[in-house]
Scaffold this active site. Structure first.
Site, mmCIF file in Angstrom:
data_model
loop_
_atom_site.group_PDB
_atom_site.id
_atom_site.type_symbol
_atom_site.label_atom_id
_atom_site.label_comp_id
_atom_site.label_asym_id
_atom_site.label_seq_id
_atom_site.Cartn_x
_atom_site.Cartn_y
_atom_site.Cartn_z
ATOM 1 N N HIS A 1 -7.339 -4.443 -1.293
ATOM 2 C CA HIS A 1 -6.689 -5.739 -1.507
ATOM 3 C C HIS A 1 -7.392 -6.475 -2.633
ATOM 4 C CE1 HIS A 1 -6.548 -4.650 2.774
ATOM 5 N NE2 HIS A 1 -5.285 -4.984 2.681
ATOM 6 N N HIS B 1 0.822 -1.210 0.000
ATOM 7 C CA HIS B 1 0.000 0.000 0.000
ATOM 8 C C HIS B 1 0.859 1.265 0.000
ATOM 9 C CE1 HIS B 1 -3.320 -2.645 0.792
ATOM 10 N NE2 HIS B 1 -2.817 -3.022 1.947
#
Ligand SMILES: Nc1ncnc2c1ncn2[C@@H]1O[C@H](COP(=O)(O)OP(=O)(O)O)[C@@H](O)[C@H]1O
Ligand SMILES: Nc1ncnc2c1ncn2[C@@H]1O[C@H](COP(=O)(O)OP(=O)(O)O)[C@@H](O)[C@H]1O
Ligand SMILES: [Mg+2]
Ligand SMILES: [Mg+2]
Ligand SMILES: [Mg+2]
Ligand SMILES: [Mg+2]
Lengths: 332, 205, 332, 205
Positions: C219, C57
């Site tokens: 995700h 991320h």
């Protein structure tokens, strides 16, 4: 080609609107142009710094507008140099009487448009100087070509000339440090996935699932070689070697390192590459003064990276360390 | 037969038609040996040229060529913008204050345009560029004595096709080196359409 | 799957090494852990702020380490919460005696690992408080689910709690502003292209050339709907409407806006989206106090974006404006 | 028949073999209704467990289970790490100081593990998780009086398969709502392999 846009023909214009709305207190648009500039420009007693080129390389160049870097960025259509009149308007708008310095990447289009604009401005009595950045070692500087391309090393040139201007440097002094910086900066890139110009509607080139291209340009221009996708370590080694073969770096020399993402390469991969580059430089006992990792000069959503090394002396170091408020290159 | 404001305007409209029609063909060529924007640039620029020259009434060929030149310079961008812009600017100077242009003046105007582009781009023929169409056309005009539209178009076409086997040493295509061989130069092709448009306009006279 | 890596199993570790080598004067690694922290931590008389989660991320979360934001980031494998002991070590390392505040994104893995670590630390006599960020309006907060997911709004929470800690706020005061900020932050995302976890070797999901997914998680977890790829304006309208339907915003209310890129979406497209969002808010007479456009919370090379709105009062405004030296969220 | 350090170690080695072998299968399931890392997480974690328990000689079942628990907690990560870690930690407490474990103690240890995971994850059965395999297995053990390896494995397998038609309300799969139906829960499958490994070890005795 999948893009989040409205009209492929309007992407540059709409991007500019979105940029201005994101920073209404810092940026303004020069009326009826694609020039974005510091809201407080022209700055009294400071040489104006103008850069620019085709769009699609964001954050280059508008992200480098701010005290200590650029006064204005001239934005062209995607991968297309802005036209003469746009550049000319930018020059006029940032001149405070001390003259204007142009940072030009070495592409025929950019050089022609910026030079014609400089001629027009000079005819109007504005002092204009310029530097042409040609850091890409992928293309040999032989009579065969139009010379090396300008790629991510341009960001360091923005920083150096912007700092010098902020310190009250004259046009001639800025030109001197610009030439020194260009003489000491080298870059090289590689790609694993292509990009597509919105108005073209399809990818500019193709690479198979197992292929990479070494030495690619930031518009998808070809590089040195296509070959099987290698590891981060191998890629880092190849790019670094090509750069080191071209610049005279001795033991204990100091450099600034820029690991630049071309668009869709995650920071994770850039940091893995950085690990390898730092290792190589350490082995050669080349001292890394500062490291920059991230997206600085992109090629739309191209997957890949470029490395830049800037050999430093005390003057370049102090210019690199000079404060900058440009949002994509803040230095305190 | 003379080249007047009417022909000049039709020429520009006709160029635009070709650029819109062949936008993708030009872009494809530029994708092969450049950055894929030549068709987009030319189509955008000449669309604006037409818009501009349709807005006004022109007295002299010089005036309409000057508006075309300024629009090309400001709307095409890239390498082609300043080069073609220079060409049209040189023609506008050669045709300044003229309402009707004879063959000799016309030829001189095109030669001025060619020389202007050579200076601007620091290039010469054989480098797989625009010039490789303009120079043969100018030579052809210089050898003739009156307009021969079909032969003019053939000369331009032939010249364009010869760029296919050249290796580029100027412009973005130069990065492709030997690999630039086998593709017609996009700028040469847009120049061909410029002369095809000219032949079409002269044909009608 | 094309990636510039060495070993798919080692990406998180190698990334950490590369991050530290890029900022050796500012960051340090906690020995034998995947914890990155401020070199000068623990900071005397300041509550320590710890965040973290799976990697992939970036720049979240290590890019937000610095005075005014995080003291440490705990980094897990790609998309996998770091384990209890890593979080526990981070808590111990940043505690200066004033206690430690944890920022946790609402995923079962993160919540379980961070909470177990907090229990261990509490047993050792360290005061620990926490906030669970659940800003994603794509997933309704019903008994059907484990609650909303935490996405890019987390960055604003880092900023708010980091500022409060810097101002000398106690654990309880920090908890209060964190709860206020979480109550006032909402986000929603969408994707046009998938991402792939290096060790998995293939894309986590597929979308056809004409499809987009609204409400996707960071995700690749599913969102609300798959449908034909729309224009930037339509996408902006849909995401903004979903957010506004969930938060009570009146005429003249003030917000901070974050237009976040998920990985491979060029800044150009994010700015076009920003243009649309600002237009929508302007029509509703909602005042935009500050706008952030760029990659703040990515999902590897996923193509797409998320929008975040943070409703502001005077306290939140002043905390947002408080200086931060975190390299990816610098405030002067 | 008793469960000793030797069996405990074999159990862990056997679990690891299954995780390595079925890594991709577990990851695929987690790609379908999660984030695609479950196989990676379990394979990484149990590889480390094996490394750890191969390094030492253990006197008690409690000790080896405690090392396994701590390794799972620190190496698996994600949701599965703290949950399975809690399970093994609870077993290690139930088997503390024991060199050999009888059926009743064994059953109690597994029930402690199940209750620990329920508390930790704030979940119950029917939510399409790990628990949907552990609870039926514990109930099966509680109903029996001695180890029945084949029936144990069958129970676990049947329980795992039943998760296919459940709708997830816990963990990442909950975001898939109705769409989570039709896929076996990855955690349920890894739990099945844990019990299959147990059955294989008990079979050999
Ligand atoms: N120095 C030069 N002199 C003449 N023509 C040139 C020169 N450089 C490039 N060209 C022409 O310009 C064309 C490319 O134009 P275009 O694609 O619009 O610009 P860019 O290369 O900036 O993208 C080439 O095909 C070539 O014919
Ligand atoms: N609250 C919970 N209680 C029990 N098991 C759970 C819970 N949440 C998730 N799980 C289990 O964890 C599995 C996913 O584990 P894993 O993929 O390793 O973690 P993550 O979801 O963090 O990526 C699910 O398949 C499910 O069986
Ligand atoms: Mg171009
Ligand atoms: Mg081009
Ligand atoms: Mg996970
Ligand atoms: Mg998972």
């Amino acid at each position: 080609m999948k893009k989040i846009i409205n009209d492929p023909e309007q992407v540059a214009q709409e991007m500019i609107t979105g940029m201005l709305l994101a920073a209404p207190n810092k940026l303004k648009q020069l009326k009826d142009t694609t020039v974005i500039m510091r809201k407080d420009a022209p700055i009294k007693r400071k040489v104006g710094i103008v850069s620019g080129g085709g769009s699609g390389h964001e954050p280059a160049h508008a992200g480098y507008i701010g005290s200590g870097m650029l006064d204005a960025a001239v934005i062209g259509e995607v991968f297309t140099s802005p036209s003469v009149d746009q550049v000319y308007e930018a020059i006029k708008a940032v001149d405070s009487g001390e003259g204007v310095f142009l940072v030009i990447k070495n592409y025929t289009g950019d050089v022609l448009n910026f030079e014609m604009a400089a001629e027009l401005a000079t005819a109007e009595g504005i002092q204009v100087e310029q530097i042409i950045v040609n850091d890409d070692v992928a293309v040999e500087d032989s009579s065969f070509t139009t010379g090396r391309r300008g790629i991510a090393g341009t960001i360091f040139i923005h920083k150096i000339v912007g700092a010098k201007a902020n310190l009250g440097g004259s046009l001639e002094e800025i030109k001197r440090v610009a030439e020194k910086a260009v003489a000491n900066v080298r870059s090289m890139g590689m790609a694993i996935t292509p990009c597509s110009i919105p108005a073209a509607g399809e990818a500019s080139f193709t690479l198979s699932e197992q292929e990479m291209e070494i030495g690619i340009g930031i518009h998808g221009e070809p590089g040195i070689e296509r070959k099987p996708l290698a590891t981060a370590k191998e890629i880092a080694t190849e790019l670094t070697q090509k750069i080191l073969a071209d610049i005279n770096l001795q033991k204990n020399d100091e450099v600034a390192v820029l690991i630049n993402g071309l668009g869709s390469t995650p920071d994770m991969e850039l940091y893995i590459l950085n690990k390898e580059v730092q290792q190589i430089l350490k082995e050669k006992e080349i001292h890394v003064y500062q490291t920059f990792v991230g997206e600085y000069m992109t090629a739309l959503e191209m997957g890949g990276c470029s490395f830049t090394l800037l050999k430093l002396d005390d003057e370049l170091k102090s210019l690199l360390d000079h404060p900058s408020e440009a949002p994509h290159f803040i230095v305190k | 037969m003379h080249f007047t404001v009417k022909q000049a305007k039709e020429w520009l409209l006709q160029i635009n038609d070709h650029m819109q029609e062949h936008k993708q063909e030009l872009t494809r060529l530029d994708q092969a040996i450049g950055d894929g924007d030549h068709g987009i640039n030319m189509a955008r620029g000449f669309k604006e040229v037409v818009k501009k020259v349709n807005e006004k009434e022109y007295k002299t060929v010089g005036d309409i060529m000057q508006d075309a030149a300024m629009t090309i310079i400001s709307k095409v961008g890239g390498a082609a913008g300043p080069l073609y812009g220079t060409a049209f600017l040189r023609m506008s100077l050669a045709f300044k204050d003229k309402v009707s242009i004879d063959y000799k003046t016309f030829t001189r105007g095109l030669d001025d345009a060619l020389q202007g582009m050579k200076q601007r781009g620091k290039a010469t023929t054989g480098e797989k560029t625009i010039l490789d169409v303009w120079e043969p056309v100018v030579l052809f005009l210089e050898e003739g004595e009156s307009f021969q539209p079909q032969a003019l178009a053939d000369t331009a076409k032939h010249a364009m096709e010869k760029t296919k086997n050249m290796i580029a040493t100027k412009g973005r295509a130069a990065y492709f080196k030997e690999k630039s061989k086998g593709h017609i130069d996009p700028g040469a092709m847009s120049s061909y359409y410029i002369f095809l448009a000219m032949a079409e306009v002269l044909e009608e006279v």
